[in-house]
Write a protein that holds these residues in place. Structure first.
Motif, mmCIF file in Angstrom:
data_model
loop_
_atom_site.group_PDB
_atom_site.id
_atom_site.type_symbol
_atom_site.label_atom_id
_atom_site.label_comp_id
_atom_site.label_asym_id
_atom_site.label_seq_id
_atom_site.Cartn_x
_atom_site.Cartn_y
_atom_site.Cartn_z
ATOM 1 N N GLU A 188 1.098 -1.093 0.208
ATOM 2 C CA GLU A 188 0.185 0.155 -0.444
ATOM 3 C C GLU A 188 0.931 1.625 -0.384
ATOM 4 N N VAL A 189 2.090 0.790 0.267
ATOM 5 C CA VAL A 189 2.550 2.522 0.614
ATOM 6 C C VAL A 189 3.614 2.615 -0.535
ATOM 7 N N GLU A 190 3.742 1.253 -1.129
ATOM 8 C CA GLU A 190 4.566 1.278 -2.578
ATOM 9 C C GLU A 190 3.661 2.499 -3.488
ATOM 10 N N LEU A 191 2.133 1.799 -3.680
ATOM 11 C CA LEU A 191 0.931 2.307 -4.287
ATOM 12 C C LEU A 191 0.537 4.003 -4.054
ATOM 13 N N PHE A 192 0.794 3.957 -2.800
ATOM 14 C CA PHE A 192 1.142 5.459 -2.059
ATOM 15 C C PHE A 192 1.836 5.915 -3.080
ATOM 16 N N ARG A 193 3.110 5.697 -3.415
ATOM 17 C CA ARG A 193 4.179 6.352 -3.449
ATOM 18 C C ARG A 193 3.931 6.704 -5.130
ATOM 19 N N GLU A 194 3.768 5.189 -6.115
ATOM 20 C CA GLU A 194 3.091 6.013 -6.801
ATOM 21 C C GLU A 194 2.502 6.913 -8.018
#
Length: 244
Positions: A188-194
Motif C-alpha cells: 500500500e505504501v508503494e502504491l501511495f508512492r506511485e
C-alpha cells in the motif's frame, strides 16, 4: 640462443600488433569534444580580470584554468551562475545524464587531491572550485532545487503563502499525510508512492511550461506545490525505513 632470439622477436611482433589494434580502436571511437581547457568567451562582466599568477587577461580564457604555466587553477569567478558553471543551458528542463557527465569531467581535473604538490594558493583555489561545482551539481540535478534556484536568479523565492490561500490543495496535502501516517502495508505504501510520483511528474511539467513561457508567477506557484509533494515523498521513504 637462436630459440631465445626467436622468442624475443615473436614477443615484439605481438606487442606491436596489440599497440596497432589499440590505436585503431581509438581512431574509430567518437568522443564528445572536451572544451575544458579551451579558451571560451565569457560575459562582459568579467572584462579586465587577470590571472593571479601571470597577469594574463582572462576575457577569452576558461573560467577554471589559465593558459599560462601548468594551467594554474583560477579562483571562482563572481557572477557565474550554476548553469554557466556546468555549461548547461538556462532551462528548467535538464538532461541529467549530460549534467552528470559534465560534473564528473570537471571533478576529474579539479579535485583538490590532484593539486597536492602545487602552491598553497592554487590548492585553495582548487578546493573552492570543487566545492562550488559540487553545490551547482546538487542544485541542478533535482527539479525542486533547480526551480528554486531559477526563481532566485530572478530575485524571487518560493512563496508558500500562495498555497495557504488554496484550501482545496491544503486539504489534499493534509489527507495525503494522514493516509501515510495510517496503518499501511508495504504494498500500500508503494502504491501511495506511485500515485504521489505521478503528481510530482505533472507538477514538473506545469513548471516547465511556465518557465518556457516566462510566466514566473506560475512557475513560482508550481515550485511551491512541488515542495509539498517532495516532502510527502520524503515521508514515504521514512515510512519504508520504519522511521515514520
Amino acid at each position: 640462443l637462436v630459440r631465445r632470439r626467436s622468442f624475443f622477436l615473436a614477443s615484439s611482433v605481438l606487442r606491436l600488433s596489440r599497440v596497432r589494434c589499440f590505436w585503431k580502436k581509438v581512431e574509430q571511437t567518437e568522443y564528445e569534444p572536451v572544451r575544458l581547457m579551451q579558451p571560451r568567451r565569457v560575459s562582459d562582466t568579467y572584462d579586465n580580470i587577470q590571472c593571479w599568477r601571470c597577469g594574463l587577461d582572462l576575457e577569452e580564457t576558461s573560467i577554471f584554468f589559465c593558459d599560462c604555466v601548468n594551467n594554474v587553477v583560477l579562483p571562482p569567478r563572481e557572477g557565474k551562475n550554476f548553469f554557466e558553471l556546468l555549461d548547461r543551458p538556462l532551462s528548467f528542463e535538464m538532461d541529467t545524464g549530460l549534467l552528470r557527465w559534465r560534473y564528473r569531467q570537471l571533478m576529474t581535473v579539479l579535485h583538490p587531491d590532484i593539486f597536492a604538490q602545487r602552491s598553497e594558493t592554487e590548492q585553495e583555489h582548487a578546493a573552492s572550485q570543487a566545492s562550488l561545482i559540487n553545490k551547482a551539481y546538487k542544485t541542478l540535478k533535482e527539479p525542486l532545487a533547480r526551480g528554486e534556484y531559477m526563481l532566485s536568479l530572478q530575485g524571487m523565492s518560493v512563496d508558500e503563502s500562495q498555497t495557504s490561500k488554496e484550501p482545496d490543495f491544503l486539504e489534499e496535502v493534509m489527507e495525503l499525510n494522514e493516509k501515510l501516517d495510517g496503518d499501511l502495508s508495504e504494498d500500500e505504501v508503494e502504491l501511495f508512492r506511485e500515485e504521489n510520483n505521478e503528481r510530482i511528474r505533472k507538477c514538473i511539467k506545469r513548471i516547465q511550461a511556465a518557465f518556457d513561457l516566462d510566466k514566473l508567477n506560475d512557475a513560482q506557484h508550481g515550485v511551491s506545490r512541488l515542495k509539498f509533494y517532495v516532502n510527502i515523498e520524503s515521508g514515504v521513504k521514512a515510512k519504508l525505513l520504519g522511521e515514520r
